[in-house]
Motif scaffolding. Structure first.
Motif, PDB file in Angstrom:
ATOM      1  N   LYS A 143       7.661  -9.829  13.445  1.00 47.60           N
ATOM      2  CA  LYS A 143       8.609  -9.712  14.601  1.00 47.60           C
ATOM      3  C   LYS A 143       8.294  -8.588  15.374  1.00 47.60           C
ATOM      4  O   LYS A 143       8.021  -8.710  16.626  1.00 47.60           O
ATOM      5  CB  LYS A 143      10.065  -9.974  14.193  1.00 47.60           C
ATOM      6  N   GLN A 144       8.380  -7.503  14.772  1.00 50.50           N
ATOM      7  CA  GLN A 144       8.259  -6.031  15.364  1.00 50.50           C
ATOM      8  C   GLN A 144       6.839  -5.951  16.247  1.00 50.50           C
ATOM      9  O   GLN A 144       6.804  -5.483  17.146  1.00 50.50           O
ATOM     10  CB  GLN A 144       8.163  -5.122  14.391  1.00 50.50           C
ATOM     11  N   SER A 145       5.713  -6.797  15.582  1.00 52.73           N
ATOM     12  CA  SER A 145       4.635  -6.962  16.203  1.00 52.73           C
ATOM     13  C   SER A 145       4.245  -7.985  17.143  1.00 52.73           C
ATOM     14  O   SER A 145       3.264  -8.133  17.706  1.00 52.73           O
ATOM     15  CB  SER A 145       3.494  -6.866  14.997  1.00 52.73           C
ATOM     16  N   GLY A 146       5.502  -8.762  17.662  1.00 53.30           N
ATOM     17  CA  GLY A 146       5.464  -9.686  18.665  1.00 53.30           C
ATOM     18  C   GLY A 146       5.059 -11.193  18.177  1.00 53.30           C
ATOM     19  O   GLY A 146       4.805 -12.050  19.183  1.00 53.30           O
ATOM     20  N   PHE A 147       5.159 -11.327  16.983  1.00 54.27           N
ATOM     21  CA  PHE A 147       4.511 -12.804  16.599  1.00 54.27           C
ATOM     22  C   PHE A 147       5.958 -13.613  16.544  1.00 54.27           C
ATOM     23  O   PHE A 147       7.107 -13.332  16.154  1.00 54.27           O
ATOM     24  CB  PHE A 147       4.071 -12.627  14.909  1.00 54.27           C
ATOM     25  N   LYS A 148       5.608 -14.841  17.241  1.00 55.75           N
ATOM     26  CA  LYS A 148       6.765 -15.933  17.157  1.00 55.75           C
ATOM     27  C   LYS A 148       6.967 -16.563  15.757  1.00 55.75           C
ATOM     28  O   LYS A 148       7.898 -17.440  15.736  1.00 55.75           O
ATOM     29  CB  LYS A 148       6.496 -16.755  18.159  1.00 55.75           C
TER      30      LYS A 148
END
Length: 191
Positions: A143-148
């Protein structure tokens, strides 16, 4: 939880322990790569790759759970699914050069997700919530890395692992063949 763990990025120096833990989750697959059921050789194979950068099994893609005594109690290897082909190529090269094996396994991920390649807990630390902790950590990292989406494969012959993933919130996706076995692709969308 019976013990307290700290989770951190793996280091190349963790190669004394982590590959042996990883093998618990990947045994049959690694034995196919090295073309024999040889535990010592399989650990050697994983150790070589773990210590190198830029491949699926690298320390760069691994988190470790450390217990109160400073021992590695579990590991989780995961990466950007969009980089799967690039990260798999060094492994294919290695199995060709070292084992004369030309196999090209099916893709484990179609991309567009943080893909959890393997998760395993040391036998002495099982049943203490470490696997759950590693999964929550990976989901938060994704989540923090931007993965959905976070995805993984679970062997149809491992209903206990499937139940653990479902308890955390993973949903069943399609059945997927992989290296001679049948798996479900499971996924979760981080909140």
């Amino acid at each position: 939880m019976d013990i307290h763990t700290k989770i951190r990025k793996a280091q190349a120096s963790d190669s004394q322990i982590v590959p042996e833990i990883m093998l618990q989750a990947m045994g049959d697959i690694i034995f196919r790569f090295i073309q024999k059921e040889d535990r010592k050789e399989a650990i050697h194979f994983l150790t070589q790759l773990f210590k190198q950068k830029g491949n699926l099994y690298s320390y760069e893609n691994t988190f470790v759970a450390i217990d109160d005594n400073g021992h590695i109690a579990g590991s989780l290897t995961g990466y950007d699914g969009d980089r799967f082909v690039e990260l798999r190529q060094p492994i294919l090269n290695h199995i060709m050069e070292q084992y004369n094996n030309t196999m090209i396994p099916e893709a484990e991920t179609a991309g567009d997700e943080f893909y959890i390649d393997s998760i395993a807990v040391a036998p002495i630390a099982r049943g203490k919530g470490i696997g759950t902790e590693l999964l929550h950590y990976a989901i938060a990292h994704a989540k923090q890395s931007g993965f959905k989406k976070v995805g993984l494969l679970v062997d149809l012959k491992n209903p206990n692992a499937q139940k653990l993933y479902e308890r955390i919130g993973f949903k069943l996706g399609q059945k997927t063949p992989f290296v001679g076995g049948e798996y479900y692709h499971m996924y979760i969308q981080p909140d």
